[in-house]
Design an enzyme around this catalytic site. Sequence first.
Site, mmCIF file in Angstrom:
data_model
loop_
_atom_site.group_PDB
_atom_site.id
_atom_site.type_symbol
_atom_site.label_atom_id
_atom_site.label_comp_id
_atom_site.label_asym_id
_atom_site.label_seq_id
_atom_site.Cartn_x
_atom_site.Cartn_y
_atom_site.Cartn_z
ATOM 1 N N HIS A 95 0.540 -0.973 0.135
ATOM 2 C CA HIS A 95 0.556 -0.407 0.155
ATOM 3 C C HIS A 95 0.710 1.217 0.011
ATOM 4 C CE1 HIS A 95 0.161 -0.215 4.941
ATOM 5 N NE2 HIS A 95 0.342 1.404 3.814
ATOM 6 N N ASP A 126 0.148 -7.549 1.645
ATOM 7 C CA ASP A 126 0.371 -5.824 1.838
ATOM 8 C C ASP A 126 2.061 -5.894 1.769
ATOM 9 O OD1 ASP A 126 0.293 -3.963 1.299
ATOM 10 O OD2 ASP A 126 -0.243 -3.449 3.698
ATOM 11 N N SER A 209 4.326 2.754 7.624
ATOM 12 C CA SER A 209 4.071 1.759 7.215
ATOM 13 C C SER A 209 4.851 1.190 6.484
ATOM 14 C CB SER A 209 2.559 1.870 6.133
ATOM 15 O OG SER A 209 1.857 2.041 6.731
#
Length: 357
Positions: A95, A126, A209
């Site tokens: 992402h 992911d 992230s």
Amino acid sequence: MDLSPARTRARRLPLPLTAVVCAAALVGGCSAGGDPAGPALSTQAAAPLAANDLQDDYQAVIKEVLPSVVQIDAASSLGSGVVYDDKGHVVTNAHVVGEEKTFKVTAATGGQPVEARLVSSYPEQDLAVIRLTTVPQGLRAARFGDSAAVDMGQIVLAMGSPLGLSGSVTQGIVSATGRTVSEGRTGGGTGATIGNMVQTSAAINPGNSGGALLNLDSEVIGIPTLAATDPALGGGSAPGIGFAIPASMVRTVADQIIKDGKVTDSGRAALNITGRTVLDDDYNPAGVAVVEAPADGAAGKAGLKPGDVITRFGDTDITTITSLSEALASRRPGDVVTTVYVRGTESHKTDITLGEM
């Protein structure tokens, strides 16, 4: 399952709040006769010593790992990454890269940004790998730890670029292991359901992230990916609940992408269907309707057809596509699972040998 990539700056999901407390004790010495040989080290005096030792540990980890963490800038997103090898491969979240192919990457230790190109993205877990066109001096590959050794109460540090603040570090503990968490597709999520995640109290903010979750041996034990929100606060942040993809899965995916340019063996179980959530007469989720079930897929081989509604998978009642994805996340390809489904007005039961995603 039908999962597709999406773009985002950060991932958040609703979950209940939890808390973990840990404590330590000090032991003083006594003479052989049982009388004090001298004044024991007081709690007040010992506490600063223990704090200094822990501080030294933190600083040693930061000094060791900081050259292995980078900030990744895409056209419309920002995240973090971890240097995977000495050839310039960097692992991050799918992402974070979204649909972009080129990126600007800056070392957490500073210096000019360098260009990187996408090797491959694997939205189902992911994860993604990019490669630097040139490797800046001082950048070095991180060491990845043993996921099986990660345990509740373990002290961890999260390193990345929250809100663009490159090289930031937060601290916490491992709150739980073995969590199964689903990303939504709204707001840029990949829609992935990820099993065996590490839950941590270390702050995970937008931009973290793809960064590093570290133990005090300077090993990466996970890639921070998700932060929780509190439904009671209208979707506001739920402090102290973050999730990281375990190092074992990171290595599995990254090694295949680097070697073959894609994931060739996911190790993830699948029914090999396209499905959607269906509602009952009261508009409550009531199962997963099979939209497509190829004859050579796991469900198709077991006799499921488009229009069938799956209501139970093993010991789990199935009401939504998410609940089915989460039930699958704990399984392995080749597992045989008794599945209940409705065809027309009749309920049926069959054993399905799971395929691979």
